[in-house]
Design a protein around this motif. Structure first.
Motif, PDB file in Angstrom:
ATOM      1  N   ILE A 166      -2.237   4.129  -7.069  1.00  0.00           N
ATOM      2  CA  ILE A 166      -2.570   2.704  -7.060  1.00  0.00           C
ATOM      3  C   ILE A 166      -1.481   1.867  -6.395  1.00  0.00           C
ATOM      4  CG2 ILE A 166      -3.012   0.683  -8.550  1.00  0.00           C
ATOM      5  CD1 ILE A 166      -5.356   2.720  -8.399  1.00  0.00           C
ATOM      6  N   ASP A 167      -1.922   0.911  -5.571  1.00  0.00           N
ATOM      7  CA  ASP A 167      -1.009  -0.064  -4.963  1.00  0.00           C
ATOM      8  C   ASP A 167      -1.278  -1.415  -5.620  1.00  0.00           C
ATOM      9  OD1 ASP A 167       0.173  -2.029  -3.370  1.00  0.00           O
ATOM     10  OD2 ASP A 167      -0.056  -0.859  -1.536  1.00  0.00           O
ATOM     11  N   PRO A 168      -0.316  -1.925  -6.396  1.00  0.00           N
ATOM     12  CA  PRO A 168      -0.532  -3.169  -7.148  1.00  0.00           C
ATOM     13  C   PRO A 168      -0.468  -4.420  -6.275  1.00  0.00           C
ATOM     14  CG  PRO A 168       1.722  -2.452  -7.429  1.00  0.00           C
ATOM     15  CD  PRO A 168       1.041  -1.382  -6.608  1.00  0.00           C
TER      16      PRO A 168
ATOM     17  N   SER B 231       8.756  -3.605   1.114  1.00  0.00           N
ATOM     18  CA  SER B 231       9.500  -4.589   1.916  1.00  0.00           C
ATOM     19  C   SER B 231       8.703  -5.861   2.166  1.00  0.00           C
ATOM     20  CB  SER B 231       9.908  -3.972   3.260  1.00  0.00           C
ATOM     21  OG  SER B 231      10.525  -2.727   3.064  1.00  0.00           O
ATOM     22  N   ASN B 232       7.437  -5.856   1.779  1.00  0.00           N
ATOM     23  CA  ASN B 232       6.629  -7.072   1.980  1.00  0.00           C
ATOM     24  C   ASN B 232       7.208  -8.266   1.225  1.00  0.00           C
ATOM     25  OD1 ASN B 232       4.764  -5.364   3.182  1.00  0.00           O
ATOM     26  ND2 ASN B 232       3.355  -5.340   1.445  1.00  0.00           N
ATOM     27  N   ILE B 233       7.842  -8.008   0.090  1.00  0.00           N
ATOM     28  CA  ILE B 233       8.196  -9.113  -0.800  1.00  0.00           C
ATOM     29  C   ILE B 233       9.216 -10.073  -0.191  1.00  0.00           C
ATOM     30  CG2 ILE B 233       7.701  -7.706  -2.867  1.00  0.00           C
ATOM     31  CD1 ILE B 233      11.168  -8.549  -2.747  1.00  0.00           C
TER      32      ILE B 233
ATOM     33  N   ASP C 229      18.720 -12.186   3.820  1.00  0.00           N
ATOM     34  CA  ASP C 229      19.233 -11.114   2.960  1.00  0.00           C
ATOM     35  C   ASP C 229      18.104 -10.321   2.311  1.00  0.00           C
ATOM     36  OD1 ASP C 229      21.004  -9.451   1.761  1.00  0.00           O
ATOM     37  OD2 ASP C 229      21.841 -10.928   0.372  1.00  0.00           O
ATOM     38  N   ARG C 230      17.204  -9.873   3.146  1.00  0.00           N
ATOM     39  CA  ARG C 230      16.029  -9.153   2.640  1.00  0.00           C
ATOM     40  C   ARG C 230      16.419  -7.900   1.864  1.00  0.00           C
ATOM     41  NH1 ARG C 230      11.562  -8.380   7.120  1.00  0.00           N
ATOM     42  NH2 ARG C 230      10.537  -7.532   5.282  1.00  0.00           N
ATOM     43  N   GLU C 231      17.499  -7.273   2.330  1.00  0.00           N
ATOM     44  CA  GLU C 231      17.892  -6.012   1.710  1.00  0.00           C
ATOM     45  C   GLU C 231      18.195  -6.175   0.222  1.00  0.00           C
ATOM     46  OE1 GLU C 231      20.580  -4.154   4.483  1.00  0.00           O
ATOM     47  OE2 GLU C 231      21.063  -2.652   2.947  1.00  0.00           O
TER      48      GLU C 231
ATOM     49  N   LEU D 126      -1.500   8.289   6.201  1.00  0.00           N
ATOM     50  CA  LEU D 126      -2.232   7.703   7.334  1.00  0.00           C
ATOM     51  C   LEU D 126      -2.593   6.263   7.015  1.00  0.00           C
ATOM     52  CD1 LEU D 126      -4.735  10.647   8.004  1.00  0.00           C
ATOM     53  CD2 LEU D 126      -2.519  10.224   9.121  1.00  0.00           C
ATOM     54  N   ASP D 127      -1.941   5.322   7.718  1.00  0.00           N
ATOM     55  CA  ASP D 127      -2.034   3.900   7.381  1.00  0.00           C
ATOM     56  C   ASP D 127      -2.881   3.180   8.427  1.00  0.00           C
ATOM     57  OD1 ASP D 127      -1.587   1.268   6.656  1.00  0.00           O
ATOM     58  OD2 ASP D 127       0.598   1.435   6.599  1.00  0.00           O
ATOM     59  N   SER D 128      -4.170   2.999   8.117  1.00  0.00           N
ATOM     60  CA  SER D 128      -5.048   2.300   9.056  1.00  0.00           C
ATOM     61  C   SER D 128      -6.215   1.687   8.306  1.00  0.00           C
ATOM     62  CB  SER D 128      -5.596   3.289  10.102  1.00  0.00           C
ATOM     63  OG  SER D 128      -6.666   2.690  10.822  1.00  0.00           O
TER      64      SER D 128
HETATM   65  N1  THG Z   1       0.606  -1.326   0.953  1.00  0.00           N
HETATM   66  C1  THG Z   1       0.208  -0.193   1.558  1.00  0.00           C
HETATM   67  N2  THG Z   1       0.510   0.095   2.828  1.00  0.00           N
HETATM   68  C2  THG Z   1       1.252  -0.794   3.566  1.00  0.00           C
HETATM   69  C3  THG Z   1       1.691  -1.983   2.988  1.00  0.00           C
HETATM   70  C4  THG Z   1       1.347  -2.250   1.633  1.00  0.00           C
HETATM   71  N3  THG Z   1       1.570  -0.492   4.865  1.00  0.00           N
HETATM   72  C5  THG Z   1       2.205  -1.486   5.699  1.00  0.00           C
HETATM   73  C6  THG Z   1       3.146  -2.361   4.888  1.00  0.00           C
HETATM   74  N4  THG Z   1       2.463  -2.852   3.726  1.00  0.00           N
HETATM   75  C7  THG Z   1       4.360  -1.559   4.462  1.00  0.00           C
HETATM   76  N5  THG Z   1       5.176  -1.278   5.603  1.00  0.00           N
HETATM   77  C8  THG Z   1       6.127  -2.180   6.088  1.00  0.00           C
HETATM   78  C9  THG Z   1       6.770  -1.844   7.269  1.00  0.00           C
HETATM   79  C10 THG Z   1       7.763  -2.660   7.782  1.00  0.00           C
HETATM   80  C11 THG Z   1       8.116  -3.819   7.095  1.00  0.00           C
HETATM   81  C12 THG Z   1       7.472  -4.161   5.917  1.00  0.00           C
HETATM   82  C13 THG Z   1       6.472  -3.330   5.409  1.00  0.00           C
HETATM   83  C14 THG Z   1       9.205  -4.697   7.583  1.00  0.00           C
HETATM   84  N6  THG Z   1       9.739  -4.463   8.795  1.00  0.00           N
HETATM   85  C15 THG Z   1      10.860  -5.216   9.311  1.00  0.00           C
HETATM   86  C16 THG Z   1      10.452  -6.648   9.619  1.00  0.00           C
HETATM   87  O1  THG Z   1       9.270  -6.961   9.695  1.00  0.00           O
HETATM   88  O2  THG Z   1      11.334  -7.494   9.787  1.00  0.00           O
HETATM   89  C17 THG Z   1      11.375  -4.614  10.587  1.00  0.00           C
HETATM   90  C18 THG Z   1      12.032  -3.305  10.468  1.00  0.00           C
HETATM   91  C19 THG Z   1      13.290  -3.210   9.639  1.00  0.00           C
HETATM   92  O3  THG Z   1      14.269  -3.974   9.883  1.00  0.00           O
HETATM   93  O4  THG Z   1      13.344  -2.325   8.768  1.00  0.00           O
HETATM   94  O5  THG Z   1       9.633  -5.606   6.887  1.00  0.00           O
HETATM   95  O6  THG Z   1       1.702  -3.287   1.049  1.00  0.00           O
HETATM   96  N7  THG Z   1      -0.518   0.668   0.832  1.00  0.00           N
END
Ligand code: THG
Length: 280
Positions: free
Chosen positions: A179-181, A216-218, A224-226, A94-96
């Protein structure tokens, strides 16, 4: 260390010995206009399609984030959970940022879920930890506190320690704190990923806890995110990441490969099984 989560009938074990558990990230409104517009209409079909495609791609759990401007997430998060768990059978995360929305969702949830998240701020610790204990959930601890986000891995470790100590004092089992670093965009700070990787190693070596990250945040803001996500994922797993929040459709092959290379996949069974489902 083992963290156990449950859906209606399934159990997922996140273990510091691996294999890696992937929490699907895709139920998240970030750049998904269609998810926002359909949820605003009270239509859950697209959300359920996102769930199905992530489970088909072997996600073990699903992150559920339905926060967007103007939404009443105290109503929407439990509704989203209700639809998800009557449609599929995997534990949820649950992410909120809203403790009231989390609690409303916990009231309808089956099994044992992961709460995303608490952090080291006093306000967050005192709002979230009592709910974690009351509902017997597990929780993600973000390593930031009242002083904000530090770029010193040792200080991030001490925030992690503070969170787990407070949780244990309140009667929460230490294995129920993950833990989330903090994974942040490397386009904004060239050392962002190095700090995260060092924090993962410290938390793994000193605390022995399970570790997640919004992997995926990084790569925000870069082409070329992948490729970037895969490189960071593999390095993170080597250092102790055990349950990333990520897009399974893009990351699962690298995750299975990393588990095999790290000696956690006897006879390459999981790697081979995954390769075969990709072909079918
Ligand atoms: N820590 C914790 N929870 C989190 C985060 C975290 N929840 C939200 C987020 N960060 C992690 N979730 C995502 C979801 C989507 C993307 C990145 C992080 C993302 N989406 C693409 C975009 O924005 O371009 C779109 C979809 C795609 O192509 O896959 O990058 O750090 N605890």
């Amino acid at each position: 260390m083992k963290t156990i989560l449950r859906s209606r009938t399934k159990e997922v074990i996140i273990s510091t010995d691996g294999p890696v558990i992937v929490i699907g990230e895709c139920i998240n409104p970030t750049r998904r206009k269609k998810l926002v517009s359909t949820l605003q209409e009270g239509n859950y079909e697209f959300m359920l399609e996102l769930a199905d495609s992530q489970i088909k791609a072997m996600a073990d759990m699903l992150d559920v984030n339905v926060g967007f401007p103007g939404v009443d997430d105290v109503k929407l998060l439990p509704e989203a959970v209700r639809h998800l768990q009557s449609h599929c059978d995997v534990p949820l995360c649950l992410d909120s940022p809203n403790p009231r929305a989390i609690e409303a969702a916990l009231k309808v949830i089956d099994g044992k879920c992961l709460i995303n998240s608490v952090n080291g701020e006093e306000k967050s610790l005192s709002a979230i930890l009592p709910i974690v204990r009351e509902y017997g959930a597990a929780v993600i601890g973000l390593v930031m506190d009242d002083e904000g986000i530090t770029h010193d891995p040792l200080k991030r470790l001490s925030v992690a320690e503070k969170i787990v100590n407070r949780a244990v004092q309140m009667g929460i089992h230490e294995e129920d704190v993950i833990i989330d670093p903090l994974a942040m965009a490397v386009s904004a700070d060239p050392r962002a990923c190095v700090v995260t990787l060092e924090t993962i190693k410290l938390v793994h070596d000193k605390l022995g806890l399970n570790i997640t990250q919004g992997a995926s945040n990084i790569s925000f803001g870069l082409p070329d995110r992948e490729t970037l996500n895969i490189a960071h994922m593999v390095l993170s797993i080597y250092n102790g990441l055990t349950c990333p929040i990520a897009n399974p459709e893009k990351i699962m092959a690298a995750v299975r490969a990393a588990d095999l290379i790290l000696g956690r996949d006897d006879f390459a069974m999981r790697f081979i099984e995954f390769s075969q489902t990709k072909l079918s």
